[in-house]
Enzyme design. Structure first.
Site, PDB file in Angstrom:
ATOM      1  N   GLY A 218       0.824  -1.196   0.000  1.00 51.63           N
ATOM      2  CA  GLY A 218       0.000   0.000   0.000  1.00 51.63           C
ATOM      3  C   GLY A 218       0.861   1.249   0.000  1.00 51.63           C
ATOM      4  O   GLY A 218       2.066   1.207   0.263  1.00 51.63           O
ATOM      5  N   CYS A 219       0.220   2.378  -0.269  1.00 52.39           N
ATOM      6  CA  CYS A 219       0.961   3.635  -0.367  1.00 52.39           C
ATOM      7  C   CYS A 219       1.497   4.091   0.996  1.00 52.39           C
ATOM      8  O   CYS A 219       2.692   4.369   1.137  1.00 52.39           O
ATOM      9  CB  CYS A 219       0.095   4.714  -1.006  1.00 52.39           C
ATOM     10  SG  CYS A 219      -1.557   4.877  -0.281  1.00 52.39           S
ATOM     11  N   TYR A 220       0.632   4.145   2.010  1.00 54.30           N
ATOM     12  CA  TYR A 220       1.106   4.520   3.340  1.00 54.30           C
ATOM     13  C   TYR A 220       2.173   3.550   3.869  1.00 54.30           C
ATOM     14  O   TYR A 220       3.215   3.988   4.389  1.00 54.30           O
ATOM     15  CB  TYR A 220      -0.054   4.562   4.325  1.00 54.30           C
ATOM     16  CG  TYR A 220      -0.951   5.776   4.247  1.00 54.30           C
ATOM     17  CD1 TYR A 220      -0.444   7.068   4.413  1.00 54.30           C
ATOM     18  CD2 TYR A 220      -2.319   5.638   4.055  1.00 54.30           C
ATOM     19  CE1 TYR A 220      -1.269   8.180   4.365  1.00 54.30           C
ATOM     20  CE2 TYR A 220      -3.154   6.747   4.010  1.00 54.30           C
ATOM     21  CZ  TYR A 220      -2.637   8.016   4.169  1.00 54.30           C
ATOM     22  OH  TYR A 220      -3.454   9.117   4.136  1.00 54.30           O
TER      23      TYR A 220
END
Length: 344
Positions: free
Chosen positions: A147-149
């Site tokens: 995921g991005c985070y």
């Protein structure tokens, strides 16, 4: 080598197209959608008017016959339904959704509130944090793109754990993202009148990326305790900044800390460690596959502050997926990705 993209009209799919169009070794063979097949790509994405590609329906067998890799740039809950068909075919899969990331049974259902993919396929998937799992990625056929985070947070935290400077007993991650992280679908949360000149926290202590971050930290630290992780929406299109606070197990200095990060990441071209006493901004990685990191040590508290920035659609999604494809296929890791950030 030929590639296909499922979910080609979403933000992640469009970013895949942008980079793959300039890739020296990977060629887009087909673009797929669940609802708009038969239409031209540019009808949904006017900036791609120069491309005459037609959107096709999702047929795993047909895709496997024409492509070496399929990117699943789909919302959560879709890949989990498709993966059983693709896993039985002669094609490598890179999944950009969260459907294959969580290895512990029941975790996905708890955090995503959806039905999980078959457990035997989840266990087969390799977590594609490219800078840290390259050896496993090379041997895999299914990659769960991070995921991005988690990408921003884990790249920022990794050197402290892998080099034994910290244990995962008190990790605080304060993260901010542009609204494109919420995807292309309309919602009241990302409506212009709601976000313009506004700044809001969301999913307090409930974000679905919490178990993903904890899962990887647990591989680096046997002393893992639950982390504190909260997210905010900022009125900008792209970008993530993760500011992290963690106590280290030794006296150090900002200069020594920076040297540690420089040494750990010296062979990783997409991670750029900031000069001493400088911290990154989201603008300096805009549109690129870079992760820029700044660090500081607080002698009063014995804690380290780490600031990590990425473009959520590139290093946090499509760019890292292509980086993983490069590793998977034995190509230069930077192929098709070595471009400067967009500025100003």
């Amino acid at each position: 080598m030929n590639v296909s993209i499922v979910g080609a009209t979403g933000y992640g799919g469009v970013e895949l197209i942008r980079f793959l169009n300039n890739h020296p070794h990977l060629k887009i063979k087909s673009l797929h959608t669940s609802s708009q097949f038969g239409r031209s790509l540019y009808e949904e994405n006017a900036h791609l008017m120069h491309m005459k590609d037609k959107l096709e329906e999702i047929d795993p067998e047909a895709i496997a016959k024409k492509s070496d890799i399929v990117f699943l740039a789909t919302p959560s809950g879709v890949s989990s339904q498709l993966i059983s068909e693709f896993s039985d075919l002669n094609i490598k899969v890179i999944d950009l959704s969260g459907d294959l990331r969580l290895q512990t049974p029941g975790e996905y259902e708890h955090w995503y509130k959806k039905t999980a993919a078959p457990q035997h396929i989840i266990e087969k998937a390799v977590y594609g944090l490219a800078e840290w799992n390259a050896e496993e990625i090379r041997e895999s056929t299914i990659i769960a793109n991070p995921g991005c985070y988690p990408t921003a947070a884990l790249l920022g935290l990794a050197p402290l754990f892998t080099e034994g400077w910290a244990t995962a007993t008190d990790v605080i991650i304060d993260a901010k993202s542009g609204v494109s992280g919420a995807g292309k679908s309309l919602s009241s949360v990302t409506h212009y009148s709601e976000m313009n000149e506004n700044f809001k926290i969301y999913k307090v202590n409930q974000h679905q990326h919490i178990p993903e971050i904890e899962q990887q930290l647990g591989r680096w630290s046997s002393d893992l305790q639950p982390i504190t992780f909260n997210t905010h929406l900022v009125p900008m299109t792209r970008g993530i900044m993760a500011t992290m606070y963690i106590k280290v197990n030794r006296q150090t200095s900002t200069a020594e800390l920076r040297d540690l990060y420089e040494t750990v990441y010296e062979d990783h071209p997409f991670v750029r460690v900031q000069p001493l006493d400088r911290f990154p901004s989201t603008k300096q990685v805009y549109g690129s596959n870079f992760c820029d990191i700044g660090v500081a040590y607080d002698e009063r508290t014995g804690k380290v502050t780490i600031v990590s920035v990425i473009d959520n659609l590139v290093k946090g999604a499509a760019g890292q997926a292509i980086q993983n494809a490069n590793i998977l296929m034995g190509l230069e890791e930077t192929a098709g990705l070595w471009s400067s950030p967009l500025y100003p």
